[in-house]
Design a protein around this motif. Structure first.
Motif, PDB file in Angstrom:
ATOM      1  N   SER A  64      -3.442 -36.520 -27.969  1.00 45.40           N
ATOM      2  CA  SER A  64      -4.530 -37.504 -28.074  1.00 45.40           C
ATOM      3  C   SER A  64      -5.095 -37.582 -29.486  1.00 45.40           C
ATOM      4  O   SER A  64      -6.310 -37.633 -29.691  1.00 45.40           O
ATOM      5  N   GLY A  65      -4.220 -37.606 -30.468  1.00 44.29           N
ATOM      6  CA  GLY A  65      -4.659 -37.717 -31.850  1.00 44.29           C
ATOM      7  C   GLY A  65      -4.780 -39.159 -32.308  1.00 44.29           C
ATOM      8  O   GLY A  65      -4.449 -40.095 -31.574  1.00 44.29           O
ATOM      9  N   SER A  66      -5.255 -39.361 -33.534  1.00 38.80           N
ATOM     10  CA  SER A  66      -5.370 -40.703 -34.099  1.00 38.80           C
ATOM     11  C   SER A  66      -5.412 -40.594 -35.618  1.00 38.80           C
ATOM     12  O   SER A  66      -5.546 -39.505 -36.170  1.00 38.80           O
ATOM     13  N   LYS A  67      -5.284 -41.737 -36.286  1.00 37.87           N
ATOM     14  CA  LYS A  67      -5.424 -41.772 -37.733  1.00 37.87           C
ATOM     15  C   LYS A  67      -6.891 -41.917 -38.108  1.00 37.87           C
ATOM     16  O   LYS A  67      -7.692 -42.461 -37.343  1.00 37.87           O
ATOM     17  N   PHE A  98       1.684 -36.205 -27.520  1.00 34.42           N
ATOM     18  CA  PHE A  98       1.388 -36.426 -26.101  1.00 34.42           C
ATOM     19  C   PHE A  98       0.408 -37.590 -25.996  1.00 34.42           C
ATOM     20  O   PHE A  98      -0.709 -37.525 -26.541  1.00 34.42           O
ATOM     21  N   ILE A  99       0.820 -38.642 -25.275  1.00 34.71           N
ATOM     22  CA  ILE A  99       0.028 -39.869 -25.208  1.00 34.71           C
ATOM     23  C   ILE A  99      -0.215 -40.238 -23.746  1.00 34.71           C
ATOM     24  O   ILE A  99       0.726 -40.410 -22.962  1.00 34.71           O
ATOM     25  N   GLY A 100      -1.493 -40.368 -23.365  1.00 39.31           N
ATOM     26  CA  GLY A 100      -1.851 -40.654 -21.979  1.00 39.31           C
ATOM     27  C   GLY A 100      -1.992 -42.134 -21.700  1.00 39.31           C
ATOM     28  O   GLY A 100      -2.580 -42.877 -22.489  1.00 39.31           O
ATOM     29  N   ALA A 101      -1.480 -42.569 -20.556  1.00 43.61           N
ATOM     30  CA  ALA A 101      -1.547 -43.978 -20.168  1.00 43.61           C
ATOM     31  C   ALA A 101      -2.992 -44.440 -19.990  1.00 43.61           C
ATOM     32  O   ALA A 101      -3.318 -45.605 -20.237  1.00 43.61           O
ATOM     33  N   LYS A 102      -3.885 -43.526 -19.571  1.00 44.21           N
ATOM     34  CA  LYS A 102      -5.280 -43.874 -19.320  1.00 44.21           C
ATOM     35  C   LYS A 102      -6.215 -43.347 -20.413  1.00 44.21           C
ATOM     36  O   LYS A 102      -7.437 -43.393 -20.263  1.00 44.21           O
ATOM     37  N   ASP A 103      -5.631 -42.892 -21.504  1.00 36.85           N
ATOM     38  CA  ASP A 103      -6.415 -42.332 -22.601  1.00 36.85           C
ATOM     39  C   ASP A 103      -7.038 -43.466 -23.409  1.00 36.85           C
ATOM     40  O   ASP A 103      -6.346 -44.418 -23.790  1.00 36.85           O
ATOM     41  N   TRP A 104      -8.320 -43.373 -23.713  1.00 35.31           N
ATOM     42  CA  TRP A 104      -8.967 -44.392 -24.535  1.00 35.31           C
ATOM     43  C   TRP A 104      -8.439 -44.369 -25.967  1.00 35.31           C
ATOM     44  O   TRP A 104      -8.643 -45.316 -26.738  1.00 35.31           O
ATOM     45  N   LEU A 105      -7.705 -43.300 -26.314  1.00 37.58           N
ATOM     46  CA  LEU A 105      -7.062 -43.223 -27.625  1.00 37.58           C
ATOM     47  C   LEU A 105      -5.548 -43.475 -27.535  1.00 37.58           C
ATOM     48  O   LEU A 105      -4.801 -43.074 -28.424  1.00 37.58           O
ATOM     49  N   LYS A 106      -5.123 -44.160 -26.496  1.00 35.13           N
ATOM     50  CA  LYS A 106      -3.687 -44.401 -26.315  1.00 35.13           C
ATOM     51  C   LYS A 106      -3.086 -45.140 -27.512  1.00 35.13           C
ATOM     52  O   LYS A 106      -2.100 -44.693 -28.114  1.00 35.13           O
ATOM     53  N   ASN A 111       5.029 -39.363 -23.046  1.00 42.20           N
ATOM     54  CA  ASN A 111       3.996 -40.131 -22.343  1.00 42.20           C
ATOM     55  C   ASN A 111       3.642 -39.445 -21.027  1.00 42.20           C
ATOM     56  O   ASN A 111       4.505 -38.851 -20.368  1.00 42.20           O
ATOM     57  N   HIS A 112       2.382 -39.535 -20.653  1.00 45.39           N
ATOM     58  CA  HIS A 112       1.941 -38.979 -19.373  1.00 45.39           C
ATOM     59  C   HIS A 112       0.943 -39.944 -18.737  1.00 45.39           C
ATOM     60  O   HIS A 112       0.341 -40.775 -19.430  1.00 45.39           O
ATOM     61  N   PRO A 113       0.733 -39.876 -17.434  1.00 42.13           N
ATOM     62  CA  PRO A 113      -0.100 -40.857 -16.733  1.00 42.13           C
ATOM     63  C   PRO A 113      -1.596 -40.561 -16.766  1.00 42.13           C
ATOM     64  O   PRO A 113      -2.390 -41.319 -16.207  1.00 42.13           O
ATOM     65  N   GLN A 114      -2.000 -39.504 -17.434  1.00 44.81           N
ATOM     66  CA  GLN A 114      -3.391 -39.064 -17.394  1.00 44.81           C
ATOM     67  C   GLN A 114      -4.219 -39.679 -18.520  1.00 44.81           C
ATOM     68  O   GLN A 114      -3.757 -40.543 -19.249  1.00 44.81           O
ATOM     69  N   GLY A 115      -5.450 -39.250 -18.635  1.00 45.80           N
ATOM     70  CA  GLY A 115      -6.377 -39.806 -19.606  1.00 45.80           C
ATOM     71  C   GLY A 115      -6.509 -38.947 -20.845  1.00 45.80           C
ATOM     72  O   GLY A 115      -5.532 -38.380 -21.328  1.00 45.80           O
ATOM     73  N   HIS A 116      -7.778 -38.852 -21.351  1.00 52.56           N
ATOM     74  CA  HIS A 116      -8.038 -38.118 -22.590  1.00 52.56           C
ATOM     75  C   HIS A 116      -8.175 -36.640 -22.270  1.00 52.56           C
ATOM     76  O   HIS A 116      -9.289 -36.098 -22.114  1.00 52.56           O
ATOM     77  N   THR A 117      -7.046 -35.976 -22.180  1.00 50.43           N
ATOM     78  CA  THR A 117      -7.019 -34.584 -21.769  1.00 50.43           C
ATOM     79  C   THR A 117      -5.724 -33.942 -22.219  1.00 50.43           C
ATOM     80  O   THR A 117      -4.770 -34.644 -22.581  1.00 50.43           O
ATOM     81  N   VAL A 118      -5.696 -32.622 -22.223  1.00 47.05           N
ATOM     82  CA  VAL A 118      -4.423 -31.920 -22.355  1.00 47.05           C
ATOM     83  C   VAL A 118      -3.759 -32.019 -20.989  1.00 47.05           C
ATOM     84  O   VAL A 118      -4.273 -31.465 -20.008  1.00 47.05           O
TER      85      VAL A 118
END
Length: 269
Positions: free
Chosen positions: A138-141, A163-171, A188-195
């Motif tokens: 869940s990183g970003s620039k 690791f990029i979550g489908a429901k992550d606000w930082l997708k 890719n994973h189906p979860q949100g902003h989490t490990v």
């Protein structure tokens, strides 16, 4: 002695936690993954440089204290104490290292990528061996153009997994960060902003990635050992002793790269 040799072979990874959490919390987050993933690493989980300046999202879930690496505005374009944070981490890496790579979640992943980009451009850690591995969750620039012009000027030549979550606000920002690296592995994973908890497929992907890193390391190590064992002969005679020492000195520089590439992870109980 054998145990000490194995320990030396482990890749030392600095792990940076998310905003207003802690090193201990990131360690707990990572512990949900298959322990065999970490058998090739030694992990270091420091706390952020600043105490949390507001409410933490993990209050009631994980005990305090909580920390943050730096502060930022709502658009993530202006940052407070970022330079102080970078200086602190560079000093930590220099004193506690050398480190072979970085792992980070959210703010920690964003900061990790920045450090790698800055090091590649010669802005920081000039005397530290080049770090070779990034695990970004869940990183970003950063969005400040002045930072982007340096940190992401060229593709960052570090083996990276994102690791990029489908429901992550930082997708979308996470996807953009991955493009800053050369040949990134994206999980890719189906979860949100989490490990995320990793399914069997994702677990095998990360294991394969680690194995590839190890294989690359062994190939380099074999080449260096061959150089060190080779008897240098010129015109049927051994070259002057000082020339032979010079060859060993040059080879020793490459040996540092071998140490960097030896991937390994260990989580303390």
């Amino acid at each position: 002695m054998e145990g000490q040799t194995e320990e030396k072979k482990k890749m030392k990874i600095l792990c940076l936690h998310g905003f207003r959490t802690s090193g201990s919390f990131l360690q707990k987050q990572i512990s949900k993954w298959d322990p065999s993933i970490f058998s090739h690493f030694h992990l270091d989980f420091p706390d952020g440089i600043f105490p949390a300046g507001g409410k933490s999202e993990i209050e009631g879930i994980f005990p305090p204290p909580y920390f943050e690496w730096f502060q930022f505005d709502k658009d993530f374009t202006e940052y407070t104490n970022l330079e102080e944070c970078i200086s602190y981490l560079c000093e930590y890496i220099t004193n506690k290292g050398p480190f072979d790579g970085l792992l980070g979640f959210s703010q920690g992943a964003t900061l990790s990528a920045l450090l790698l980009g800055y090091q590649a451009q010669g802005k920081v850690l000039k005397e530290h061996p080049p770090m070779k591995v990034l695990v970004s969750i869940s990183g970003s620039k950063f969005r400040d153009p002045k930072i982007c012009e340096v940190a992401y000027k060229d593709k960052i030549k570090v083996k990276s997994v994102h690791f990029i979550g489908a429901k992550d606000w930082l997708k979308l920002p996470s996807e953009e960060l991955a493009t800053a690296f050369e040949n990134p592995l994206i999980i890719n994973h189906p979860q949100g902003h989490t490990v995320p908890r990793l399914d069997e497929k994702a677990t095998e992907q990360i294991k394969s990635w680690i194995l590839q890193c190890n294989n690359n390391s062994l190939t380099v190590e074999a080449d260096i050992n061959k150089k060190l064992d080779q008897v240098v002969v010129e015109n049927g005679e051994t070259k002057k002793e000082e020339d032979h020492h010079q060859n060993n000195k040059e080879a020793a520089v490459d040996v540092d790269c071998i140490i960097i590439n030896n991937i390994q992870v260990e989580i303390s109980e």
